[in-house]
Design a protein around this motif. Structure first.
Motif, PDB file in Angstrom:
ATOM      1  N   GLY A 128      -2.852 -44.856   1.338  1.00 11.79           N
ATOM      2  CA  GLY A 128      -4.287 -44.702   1.104  1.00 11.79           C
ATOM      3  C   GLY A 128      -4.910 -45.804   0.270  1.00 11.79           C
ATOM      4  N   ASP A 129      -4.101 -46.720  -0.292  1.00 12.24           N
ATOM      5  CA  ASP A 129      -4.657 -47.826  -1.078  1.00 12.24           C
ATOM      6  C   ASP A 129      -5.483 -48.746  -0.183  1.00 12.24           C
ATOM      7  OD1 ASP A 129      -3.478 -46.880  -3.321  1.00 12.24           O
ATOM      8  OD2 ASP A 129      -1.983 -48.481  -3.522  1.00 12.24           O
ATOM      9  N   SER A 130      -6.525 -49.313  -0.752  1.00 12.08           N
ATOM     10  CA  SER A 130      -7.398 -50.243  -0.030  1.00 12.08           C
ATOM     11  C   SER A 130      -7.230 -51.647  -0.583  1.00 12.08           C
ATOM     12  CB  SER A 130      -8.862 -49.814  -0.167  1.00 12.08           C
ATOM     13  OG  SER A 130      -9.062 -48.531   0.379  1.00 12.08           O
ATOM     14  N   PRO A 131      -7.602 -52.654   0.197  1.00 15.10           N
ATOM     15  CA  PRO A 131      -7.585 -54.019  -0.339  1.00 15.10           C
ATOM     16  C   PRO A 131      -8.552 -54.138  -1.512  1.00 15.10           C
ATOM     17  CG  PRO A 131      -7.791 -54.032   2.062  1.00 15.10           C
ATOM     18  CD  PRO A 131      -7.989 -52.618   1.621  1.00 15.10           C
ATOM     19  N   PRO A 132      -8.346 -55.097  -2.393  1.00 10.00           N
ATOM     20  CA  PRO A 132      -9.259 -55.282  -3.522  1.00 10.00           C
ATOM     21  C   PRO A 132     -10.607 -55.815  -3.047  1.00 10.00           C
ATOM     22  CG  PRO A 132      -7.676 -57.065  -3.442  1.00 10.00           C
ATOM     23  CD  PRO A 132      -7.255 -56.073  -2.391  1.00 10.00           C
ATOM     24  N   PRO A 133     -11.649 -55.733  -3.897  1.00  9.90           N
ATOM     25  CA  PRO A 133     -12.984 -56.210  -3.492  1.00  9.90           C
ATOM     26  C   PRO A 133     -12.988 -57.714  -3.238  1.00  9.90           C
ATOM     27  CG  PRO A 133     -12.936 -55.599  -5.820  1.00  9.90           C
ATOM     28  CD  PRO A 133     -11.656 -55.135  -5.237  1.00  9.90           C
ATOM     29  N   ALA A 134     -13.362 -58.106  -2.032  1.00 11.58           N
ATOM     30  CA  ALA A 134     -13.195 -59.487  -1.590  1.00 11.58           C
ATOM     31  C   ALA A 134     -14.040 -60.469  -2.389  1.00 11.58           C
ATOM     32  CB  ALA A 134     -13.531 -59.601  -0.108  1.00 11.58           C
ATOM     33  N   THR A 135     -15.307 -60.144  -2.635  1.00 16.04           N
ATOM     34  CA  THR A 135     -16.170 -61.119  -3.310  1.00 16.04           C
ATOM     35  C   THR A 135     -15.706 -61.365  -4.740  1.00 16.04           C
ATOM     36  OG1 THR A 135     -17.705 -59.322  -3.851  1.00 16.04           O
ATOM     37  CG2 THR A 135     -18.164 -60.604  -1.863  1.00 16.04           C
ATOM     38  N   GLU A 136     -15.249 -60.328  -5.415  1.00 14.58           N
ATOM     39  CA  GLU A 136     -14.761 -60.500  -6.791  1.00 14.58           C
ATOM     40  C   GLU A 136     -13.492 -61.338  -6.806  1.00 14.58           C
ATOM     41  OE1 GLU A 136     -14.298 -56.766  -8.769  1.00 14.58           O
ATOM     42  OE2 GLU A 136     -16.291 -56.046  -8.172  1.00 14.58           O
ATOM     43  N   VAL A 137     -12.592 -61.072  -5.882  1.00 14.87           N
ATOM     44  CA  VAL A 137     -11.346 -61.839  -5.811  1.00 14.87           C
ATOM     45  C   VAL A 137     -11.643 -63.301  -5.483  1.00 14.87           C
ATOM     46  CG1 VAL A 137      -9.218 -62.160  -4.489  1.00 14.87           C
ATOM     47  CG2 VAL A 137      -9.897 -59.861  -5.227  1.00 14.87           C
ATOM     48  N   ALA A 138     -12.536 -63.541  -4.525  1.00 14.18           N
ATOM     49  CA  ALA A 138     -12.864 -64.916  -4.142  1.00 14.18           C
ATOM     50  C   ALA A 138     -13.528 -65.655  -5.302  1.00 14.18           C
ATOM     51  CB  ALA A 138     -13.778 -64.918  -2.918  1.00 14.18           C
ATOM     52  N   ASP A 139     -14.424 -64.992  -6.018  1.00 13.42           N
ATOM     53  CA  ASP A 139     -15.068 -65.627  -7.173  1.00 13.42           C
ATOM     54  C   ASP A 139     -14.028 -65.996  -8.233  1.00 13.42           C
ATOM     55  OD1 ASP A 139     -17.547 -65.389  -5.999  1.00 13.42           O
ATOM     56  OD2 ASP A 139     -18.130 -63.596  -7.137  1.00 13.42           O
ATOM     57  N   ARG A 140     -13.084 -65.097  -8.485  1.00  7.64           N
ATOM     58  CA  ARG A 140     -12.064 -65.379  -9.485  1.00  7.64           C
ATOM     59  C   ARG A 140     -11.154 -66.520  -9.033  1.00  7.64           C
ATOM     60  NH1 ARG A 140     -10.337 -60.558 -10.074  1.00  7.64           N
ATOM     61  NH2 ARG A 140     -11.757 -60.075 -11.773  1.00  7.64           N
TER      62      ARG A 140
ATOM     63  N   PHE B  41     -11.997 -69.013  -7.123  1.00  5.85           N
ATOM     64  CA  PHE B  41     -12.772 -70.241  -7.337  1.00  5.85           C
ATOM     65  C   PHE B  41     -12.778 -70.635  -8.808  1.00  5.85           C
ATOM     66  CE2 PHE B  41     -16.895 -71.743  -8.905  1.00  5.85           C
ATOM     67  CZ  PHE B  41     -16.823 -73.054  -8.450  1.00  5.85           C
ATOM     68  N   GLN B  42     -13.006 -69.667  -9.692  1.00  6.92           N
ATOM     69  CA  GLN B  42     -13.065 -69.962 -11.124  1.00  6.92           C
ATOM     70  C   GLN B  42     -11.731 -70.514 -11.629  1.00  6.92           C
ATOM     71  OE1 GLN B  42     -14.231 -66.115 -12.525  1.00  6.92           O
ATOM     72  NE2 GLN B  42     -16.326 -66.298 -11.718  1.00  6.92           N
ATOM     73  N   GLN B  43     -10.634 -69.947 -11.156  1.00 14.99           N
ATOM     74  CA  GLN B  43      -9.325 -70.421 -11.596  1.00 14.99           C
ATOM     75  C   GLN B  43      -9.045 -71.832 -11.080  1.00 14.99           C
ATOM     76  OE1 GLN B  43      -6.670 -67.279 -10.341  1.00 14.99           O
ATOM     77  NE2 GLN B  43      -7.107 -66.007 -12.128  1.00 14.99           N
ATOM     78  N   LEU B  44      -9.451 -72.113  -9.841  1.00 15.36           N
ATOM     79  CA  LEU B  44      -9.281 -73.466  -9.318  1.00 15.36           C
ATOM     80  C   LEU B  44     -10.185 -74.448 -10.055  1.00 15.36           C
ATOM     81  CD1 LEU B  44      -9.008 -72.809  -5.482  1.00 15.36           C
ATOM     82  CD2 LEU B  44      -7.239 -73.790  -6.950  1.00 15.36           C
ATOM     83  N   ALA B  45     -11.420 -74.047 -10.325  1.00 14.66           N
ATOM     84  CA  ALA B  45     -12.343 -74.935 -11.044  1.00 14.66           C
ATOM     85  C   ALA B  45     -11.817 -75.264 -12.433  1.00 14.66           C
ATOM     86  CB  ALA B  45     -13.727 -74.279 -11.141  1.00 14.66           C
ATOM     87  N   HIS B  46     -11.151 -74.294 -13.057  1.00 13.45           N
ATOM     88  CA  HIS B  46     -10.610 -74.506 -14.397  1.00 13.45           C
ATOM     89  C   HIS B  46      -9.482 -75.537 -14.383  1.00 13.45           C
ATOM     90  CE1 HIS B  46      -9.553 -73.552 -18.540  1.00 13.45           C
ATOM     91  NE2 HIS B  46      -8.297 -73.420 -18.170  1.00 13.45           N
ATOM     92  N   SER B  47      -8.698 -75.575 -13.312  1.00 18.31           N
ATOM     93  CA  SER B  47      -7.572 -76.512 -13.236  1.00 18.31           C
ATOM     94  C   SER B  47      -7.941 -77.823 -12.545  1.00 18.31           C
ATOM     95  CB  SER B  47      -6.398 -75.861 -12.488  1.00 18.31           C
ATOM     96  OG  SER B  47      -6.742 -75.621 -11.135  1.00 18.31           O
TER      97      SER B  47
END
Length: 842
Positions: free
Chosen positions: A282-294, A296-302
């Motif tokens: 019954g588990d669902s995938p995580p929220p896509a827009t939040e994951v994609a934003d994070r 991007f932020q992690q890549l931008a940081h590195s």
């Protein structure tokens, strides 16, 4: 890009384990600081026997402990190590570098590896070591003689693998110690990624790092108890030599065996728990827009702003990161984050294309750059890099319209067609970094095939250029443009072994416009002179001793290259590239598909007569073989509209599901869970040098659900993403390819249906309009007048679609709710762009 080692255990277990590892490290440092004799096995056994060793406690509350590590797939840099800087870390030596040179020993000895086809195994066929390939014969010998196993894992273009061979495995004394006291097994990690992953997980878990060559000692039932990477032959500074390590292991095996076995067993059990990836029902995938934003932020940081890329040095191409950034931009075009993502991707690709990591004379890309400016590479060339970079560059040409990116994509495939292609249609695995210098000598050198002295260039390009300022020669113009210096252009810190002293690695220092202005000639004349110079230099290169070529052909990497030829050919409208893609598809079906057993085969080989050969029994394919080939077949269908490829992709997906799907936790195991010789059932949770097969499968399932109408494949894709939910939520930078699949699930795929005769000009015009755009969330379908066609049988809704006015017609649909039909290519292009804007707003 960082990798992850996950180790789930109770709080008490975690504390004890960390204390245990710290104890070994401290004991080693103290031992080394006193210049005492090195005894890694004794230190390890003492730690295993101590009260603070990890204890089993299944009743405790479990929590997850993860470390971010550099992945072994990003083959540790060579140039930053003035010498093999291994250190003992909880029984394991730190990762060494990749690269490559083959030793050329006389055939005084011949072992059973001479019967193998892997180029890496054949390189060790004349060692004075009683090598076995991975298999039942070796396992039976270990059990019958009750000997520990010495497992050595590498690949044919690995530099430090060959250093260890030359120093240790060609040594008569070491060979005798190994052969008398151990069952010695040699594994090509590219042939057997399942074996490599299991024992690399052990090495990473117990050391915090890993790499190749990998050296692991196992019990007769294949359980590891000590492991490392490169070992020098004798003690050196603070590094124990292989002779010392072997003697101590022999001593401990005889006198302290229960402690070794029990400690190895405890670690293995902890790894089984810690590497589990699963979802609850019954588990669902995580929220896509939040994951994609994070992500991007992690890549931008590195991100490193001056030259692009994602750390200072060494720098790896990481196409999975670049493709994510362009996909992220595609749904965030009007935001500052979207614009920044695109800038990061394009700047990185541009600087790589100008840098020394790009072979300006003979095309293709080297493995990685040892410096931050992409100048001095590790010169190895890998097939999987060429495949992914070709796709990244042609995608950059779609989003930017810059011809440079399209040209680089074509150049990569020119290199692959010329130097990595078999006449059967398959693709070879790699070219080595090292080769014998043109000046001669017995020793191979890093980059010898690719580098130039200033005098080389002046002798080859002596002609004075008519009209050029100061009676400049072609050499003057070339040297200015590509940064060639009289004393060489490689900084000493980039050349610790002195192999590049006085040499030049070509790097574009000026635009063609600036070079033309500097010498008072036209831009067209400058382009002509530079192209002529490169052509002359390519001919000289052909006369030099070539690096070793690994002629092994792998299903997975051939699948990646199939995607590249299909994708680049479709975007550029290049029929020759599409024909080469079809040849690659036919090769896979003829040589790497066992129709009788319905099984993909992992590998095949170039024989002595240039024929395609196979070992007996052949190695069955792993998850990445299925996933990458399926993706390649879907891309080949969209490029050629030939439904035979789509049909085969469906068949392979059904086999993949049957062989690797985890019915309990979701997602796919990397190898057949029924293989008792593979002790850990792993699910790759990192997109590194190659994308994770689970990441690619998440997209494959989604695409196939639209082509086939199978809802269960859509659900399976969602279950897979749910299984990796924790990883995606916390460290999406580790899985940028999977984040793209998650985004595709969120935005849902557009169906673009083209009705018309497949080879007709009006159909081709509509397809060109589609292929001119970067549309990461789409499936492309073609139907003609055949009412019983492959797609119409699976998707009855297509029966209502037909040509309008007797000309090719396009329908753009979402869940098969379609726009009005269009016949004009420009109108179709506008419709697709408008649809992208609308879906982004939603």
């Amino acid at each position: 890009m960082p990798a992850s080692f996950g180790w789930c255990m109770s709080t008490k277990q975690l504390t004890n384990t960390l204390r245990w590892i710290r104890m070994i490290r401290l004991a080693w440092r103290r031992s080394a600081s006193r210049n005492s004799r090195v005894e890694p096995a004794r230190l390890l056994a003492a730690a295993f026997l101590g009260a603070d060793g990890p204890q089993q406690n299944s009743g405790c509350h479990v929590r997850c402990f993860r470390q971010i590590l550099h992945p072994p797939s990003e083959r540790s840099p060579r140039h930053h190590l003035p010498q093999p800087a291994c250190y003992l870390s909880s029984s394991v030596f730190m990762s060494m570098a990749s690269g490559g040179t083959s030793s050329t020993s006389p055939h005084k000895h011949t072992n059973r590896l001479a019967e193998e086809r892997s180029p890496y195994l054949l390189q060790h066929a004349h060692n004075p070591v009683d090598w076995y390939p991975w298999g039942q014969d070796a396992f039976d010998k270990a059990k019958n003689e009750d000997k520990p196993i010495f497992l050595s894992v590498g690949y044919s273009t690995c530099h430090w693998c060959h250093v260890m061979e030359r120093e240790s495995f060609e040594d008569e004394e070491i060979g005798k110690i190994l052969s008398d006291n151990f069952v010695c097994i040699k594994v090509d990690r590219e042939e057997r990624p399942d074996v490599d992953k299991v024992y690399m997980t052990f090495v990473q878990a117990t050391s915090g790092g890993g790499g190749w060559p990998m050296s692991v000692w196992l019990t007769p039932d294949l359980r590891p108890f000590i492991g490392g990477t490169y070992f020098p032959p004798t003690d050196h500074a603070r590094r124990p030599g292989l002779k010392t390590v072997l003697k101590r292991i022999i001593e401990q095996w005889q006198n302290n065996r229960p402690a070794l076995e029990s400690s190895g067993e405890r670690i293995l059990e902890a790894l089984k728990k810690g590497t589990a990836v699963a979802a609850n029902p019954g588990d669902s995938p995580p929220p896509a827009t939040e994951v994609a934003d994070r992500c991007f932020q992690q890549l931008a940081h590195s991100y490193e702003e001056e030259y692009g890329g994602f750390r200072d040095a060494p720098k790896f191409p990481t196409p999975v990161n670049l493709m994510f950034l362009m996909s992220y931009w595609s749904v965030n075009r009007s935001t500052s984050e979207g614009v920044e993502a695109l800038q990061m991707a394009l700047h990185t690709l541009r600087m790589m294309a100008l840098g020394g990591i790009h072979d300006h004379v003979a095309q293709g890309f080297h493995r990685y750059s040892t410096d931050s400016s992409w100048h001095v590479p590790h010169f190895e060339k890998m097939l999987y890099d060429q495949a992914q970079l070709a796709v990244a560059y042609v995608t950059a040409s779609q989003v930017s319209g810059e011809q440079l990116f399209a040209d680089v994509a074509k150049d990569i495939l020119l290199y692959v067609s010329r130097d990595l292609s078999d006449k059967s249609g398959g693709f070879y695995s790699a070219e080595d970094a090292d080769s014998v210098p043109a000046s001669g000598g017995p020793e191979k050198r890093e980059g010898a095939f690719c580098i130039w002295t200033a005098s080389d260039v002046r002798e080859l390009l002596p002609d004075v250029v008519e009209g050029a300022t100061g009676a400049a020669t072609q050499a003057d113009i070339f040297m200015h443009h590509y940064g060639v210096k009289e004393l060489g252009n490689v900084a000493p810190e980039q050349d610790p072994h002195g192999e590049l002293q006085g040499q030049n690695v070509l790097i574009v220092r000026y635009s063609v416009e600036l070079t033309a202005a500097r010498f008072g000639i036209s831009v067209d004349k400058a382009n002509e002179l530079l192209a002529s110079a490169r052509s002359k230099m390519a001919k000289v290169r052909e006369s030099r001793p070539r690096p070793h070529l690994d002629t092994k052909m792998l299903a997975s990497w051939n699948g990646l290259m199939l995607s590249a030829y299909a994708g680049v050919g479709a975007v550029l409208g290049d029929k020759a590239l599409l024909e080469r893609a079809v040849r690659a598809g036919n090769f896979l079906k003829e040589h790497l598909w066992d129709a009788e057993r319905q099984t993909v085969l992992r590998s095949c080989y170039r024989g002595d007569e240039m024929e395609v050969t196979q070992i007996s029994p052949p190695i069955s394919g792993f998850l990445d073989d299925y996933a990458f080939v399926i993706c390649g077949l879907l891309d080949l269908y969209e490029a050629t509209l030939q439904t035979e490829w789509l049909q085969w992709a469906e068949e392979l997906q059904l086999r993949q599901d049957a062989l690797f799907w985890d019915d309990q936790g979701g997602g796919y195991f990397c190898s057949d869970p029924g293989d008792a010789t593979v002790l850990l059932q792993l699910k790759e949770d990192q997109d590194g040098a190659e994308p994770s097969a689970n990441s690619v499968s998440a997209s494959n399932l989604l695409r196939l659900s639209h082509y086939s109408g199978r809802r269960e494949w859509l659900q399976r894709s969602q279950q897979l993403l749910a299984a990796f939910s924790d990883r995606l939520t916390r460290v999406p930078i580790a899985l940028p390819e999977m984040v793209q699949a998650l985004m595709a699930q969120h935005y849902t795929l557009q169906q673009i249906v083209i009705c018309g005769q497949r080879d007709a000009p009006d159909t081709a015009s509509l397809l060109a309009a589609v292929n001119s755009l970067f549309l990461p969330h789409k499936v492309l379908m073609h139907i003609d007048g055949d009412a019983d066609g492959f797609l119409r049988q699976r998707l009855p809704v297509l029966s209502s679609m037909s040509q309008q006015g007797g000309v090719a017609t396009a329908y753009v649909c979402q869940d098969f709710t379609c726009s009005l039909p269009v016949t004009d290519p420009q109108e179709l292009r506008r419709l697709l762009l408008d649809g992208t804007t609308e879906r982004r707003a939603e």
